[in-house]
Design a protein around this motif. Sequence first.
Motif, PDB file in Angstrom:
ATOM      1  N   ARG A  12      30.590 -20.723  34.363  1.00  0.00           N
ATOM      2  CA  ARG A  12      31.781 -19.894  33.816  1.00  0.00           C
ATOM      3  C   ARG A  12      31.851 -20.094  32.151  1.00  0.00           C
ATOM      4  N   LYS A  13      32.280 -19.165  31.566  1.00  0.00           N
ATOM      5  CA  LYS A  13      32.487 -19.450  30.032  1.00  0.00           C
ATOM      6  C   LYS A  13      33.801 -19.939  29.848  1.00  0.00           C
ATOM      7  N   ILE A  14      33.951 -21.097  29.186  1.00  0.00           N
ATOM      8  CA  ILE A  14      35.611 -21.491  29.031  1.00  0.00           C
ATOM      9  C   ILE A  14      35.532 -22.018  27.605  1.00  0.00           C
ATOM     10  N   LYS A  15      36.590 -21.270  26.884  1.00  0.00           N
ATOM     11  CA  LYS A  15      36.588 -21.676  25.246  1.00  0.00           C
ATOM     12  C   LYS A  15      35.318 -21.928  24.806  1.00  0.00           C
ATOM     13  N   GLY A  16      34.314 -20.899  24.854  1.00  0.00           N
ATOM     14  CA  GLY A  16      33.065 -21.188  24.075  1.00  0.00           C
ATOM     15  C   GLY A  16      32.058 -21.758  24.496  1.00  0.00           C
ATOM     16  N   ARG A  17      32.354 -22.658  25.669  1.00  0.00           N
ATOM     17  CA  ARG A  17      31.208 -23.457  26.358  1.00  0.00           C
ATOM     18  C   ARG A  17      31.132 -23.080  27.719  1.00  0.00           C
ATOM     19  N   TRP A  18      29.864 -23.194  27.987  1.00  0.00           N
ATOM     20  CA  TRP A  18      29.525 -22.683  29.573  1.00  0.00           C
ATOM     21  C   TRP A  18      29.416 -24.044  30.548  1.00  0.00           C
ATOM     22  N   GLN A  19      30.440 -23.819  31.519  1.00  0.00           N
ATOM     23  CA  GLN A  19      30.789 -24.819  32.311  1.00  0.00           C
ATOM     24  C   GLN A  19      30.086 -24.740  33.604  1.00  0.00           C
ATOM     25  N   VAL A  20      29.612 -25.766  34.256  1.00  0.00           N
ATOM     26  CA  VAL A  20      28.890 -25.740  35.491  1.00  0.00           C
ATOM     27  C   VAL A  20      29.806 -26.722  36.440  1.00  0.00           C
ATOM     28  N   GLN A  21      30.133 -25.853  37.466  1.00  0.00           N
ATOM     29  CA  GLN A  21      30.926 -26.693  38.528  1.00  0.00           C
ATOM     30  C   GLN A  21      30.007 -26.790  40.015  1.00  0.00           C
ATOM     31  N   ILE A  22      29.741 -27.804  40.530  1.00  0.00           N
ATOM     32  CA  ILE A  22      29.027 -27.824  41.716  1.00  0.00           C
ATOM     33  C   ILE A  22      30.045 -28.699  42.741  1.00  0.00           C
ATOM     34  N   ARG A  23      30.059 -28.281  43.721  1.00  0.00           N
ATOM     35  CA  ARG A  23      30.807 -28.709  44.905  1.00  0.00           C
ATOM     36  C   ARG A  23      29.936 -28.683  46.319  1.00  0.00           C
ATOM     37  N   VAL A  24      29.799 -29.784  46.625  1.00  0.00           N
ATOM     38  CA  VAL A  24      28.937 -29.857  47.985  1.00  0.00           C
ATOM     39  C   VAL A  24      29.517 -31.106  48.749  1.00  0.00           C
ATOM     40  N   LYS A  25      29.580 -30.787  50.149  1.00  0.00           N
ATOM     41  CA  LYS A  25      30.311 -31.780  51.061  1.00  0.00           C
ATOM     42  C   LYS A  25      29.376 -33.333  50.856  1.00  0.00           C
ATOM     43  N   GLY A  26      29.981 -34.344  50.752  1.00  0.00           N
ATOM     44  CA  GLY A  26      29.278 -35.448  50.784  1.00  0.00           C
ATOM     45  C   GLY A  26      28.890 -36.040  49.365  1.00  0.00           C
ATOM     46  N   TYR A  27      29.160 -35.181  48.514  1.00  0.00           N
ATOM     47  CA  TYR A  27      29.022 -35.463  46.780  1.00  0.00           C
ATOM     48  C   TYR A  27      30.187 -35.417  46.262  1.00  0.00           C
ATOM     49  N   PRO A  28      30.524 -36.135  45.089  1.00  0.00           N
ATOM     50  CA  PRO A  28      31.483 -36.014  44.219  1.00  0.00           C
ATOM     51  C   PRO A  28      31.330 -34.591  43.566  1.00  0.00           C
ATOM     52  N   HIS A  29      32.569 -33.924  43.171  1.00  0.00           N
ATOM     53  CA  HIS A  29      32.653 -32.742  42.462  1.00  0.00           C
ATOM     54  C   HIS A  29      32.053 -32.866  41.171  1.00  0.00           C
ATOM     55  N   THR A  30      31.029 -32.176  40.640  1.00  0.00           N
ATOM     56  CA  THR A  30      30.320 -32.287  39.520  1.00  0.00           C
ATOM     57  C   THR A  30      30.672 -31.330  38.277  1.00  0.00           C
ATOM     58  N   THR A  31      30.909 -31.629  37.383  1.00  0.00           N
ATOM     59  CA  THR A  31      31.348 -30.858  36.252  1.00  0.00           C
ATOM     60  C   THR A  31      30.696 -31.279  35.061  1.00  0.00           C
ATOM     61  N   LYS A  32      30.216 -30.176  34.395  1.00  0.00           N
ATOM     62  CA  LYS A  32      29.535 -30.358  32.998  1.00  0.00           C
ATOM     63  C   LYS A  32      29.663 -29.209  32.118  1.00  0.00           C
ATOM     64  N   SER A  33      29.747 -29.519  30.713  1.00  0.00           N
ATOM     65  CA  SER A  33      29.707 -28.252  29.855  1.00  0.00           C
ATOM     66  C   SER A  33      28.750 -28.188  28.814  1.00  0.00           C
ATOM     67  N   PHE A  34      27.922 -26.937  28.341  1.00  0.00           N
ATOM     68  CA  PHE A  34      26.959 -26.788  27.499  1.00  0.00           C
ATOM     69  C   PHE A  34      27.322 -25.702  26.697  1.00  0.00           C
ATOM     70  N   LEU A  35      26.637 -25.738  25.643  1.00  0.00           N
ATOM     71  CA  LEU A  35      26.761 -24.753  24.659  1.00  0.00           C
ATOM     72  C   LEU A  35      26.147 -23.303  24.806  1.00  0.00           C
ATOM     73  N   GLN A  36      25.103 -23.528  25.584  1.00  0.00           N
ATOM     74  CA  GLN A  36      24.053 -22.567  25.811  1.00  0.00           C
ATOM     75  C   GLN A  36      24.142 -22.126  27.415  1.00  0.00           C
ATOM     76  N   LYS A  37      24.183 -20.975  27.760  1.00  0.00           N
ATOM     77  CA  LYS A  37      24.150 -20.807  29.144  1.00  0.00           C
ATOM     78  C   LYS A  37      22.939 -21.308  29.729  1.00  0.00           C
ATOM     79  N   SER A  38      21.676 -21.035  29.144  1.00  0.00           N
ATOM     80  CA  SER A  38      20.288 -21.454  29.519  1.00  0.00           C
ATOM     81  C   SER A  38      20.280 -22.915  29.829  1.00  0.00           C
ATOM     82  N   SER A  39      20.925 -23.722  29.065  1.00  0.00           N
ATOM     83  CA  SER A  39      21.197 -25.213  29.324  1.00  0.00           C
ATOM     84  C   SER A  39      21.882 -25.394  30.584  1.00  0.00           C
TER      85      SER A  39
END
Length: 326
Positions: A12-39
Amino acid sequence: LERKKCVMATIRKIKGRWQVQIRVKGYPHTTKSFLQKSSASKYAREVELKMEKQIFNDMSEAQRTTLGDILNKYVEEGITTLKSERTIKSRVKLIQQDKIARYGLLQLRSKHVHEFRDRIKDGRAPKTINMYIETLISCWNYAKRSLSIALPAENPFEIISKYKIHNERDVTITEEEYQRLLLAAGQSKLNMLEDLIRFAVRTTARFSEITGLLRQNVDFNKKLATFIDTKNGTDRTIPISDDIIAILKKYPFGDKFFPIPTRDKFKEHWYKARDKAGLSHLKFHDLRSVGIRRYLLAGVPIEQVAIISGHKSLTVLYKRYMRIKA
């Protein structure tokens, strides 16, 4: 059939950056932001695939941690039980002052290590520079093993080649120079300096072993002295001659025979005495080599010399012995 874990990423796009959130049981929640949606999409696919294959390593902590942060932790918690703690702290202090300490752990590359090595090489011997790199290797491994920070498999400090060592120190002095040193030490304000020098040569002991020698670990009747927890990590018992016993008996008070307040204070008196004797190149540790050489020249079997000096390998002694024979 075994069902695969369902891995779903939210982008999702938050404050001009594309944020990735991945939530899977057995793994820590992973969040990372990018300038481009393709990235962001590419990152999400890569992480999802790794999680499905159960090979994902969350490096978010490494991403927000600098080498300087790890160096601080290493000094505070990782080296407190090491005999070389003081030396390592000195090295770390210099590294912290260099710009390499400001790099994030995931940004470090071998070129940064090469550049660091070039910046510190002036006025330092190859062996010394190698020790700085060894400290960085140990620090990286400490972060990975003791702090459980997920890091790339390749240690950037291990992949650069070390300098070849051609400066192995093997300094000795002549009998005339030794007598000059004793004469200068006898005039020192540190009254025990002359005896410290004589004791060092006769026992081939290291400074820390001499100043740490406890009265309870010397048996005058059996003519034995035991150095506890030496540099090699073991205790070492050596035979002591009447000359050594005579030196020790001059200091009958206290738990230790040679209670030196601090190493720095000792160095002040040592430097003055050696300079006065015209031996400004001489280190106190060189007296160990002087003693070993004396034993070998006197015909003492090399295996017996190794027992006295504490060498676990005879290689160094053989090298010295061959030079003497030549």
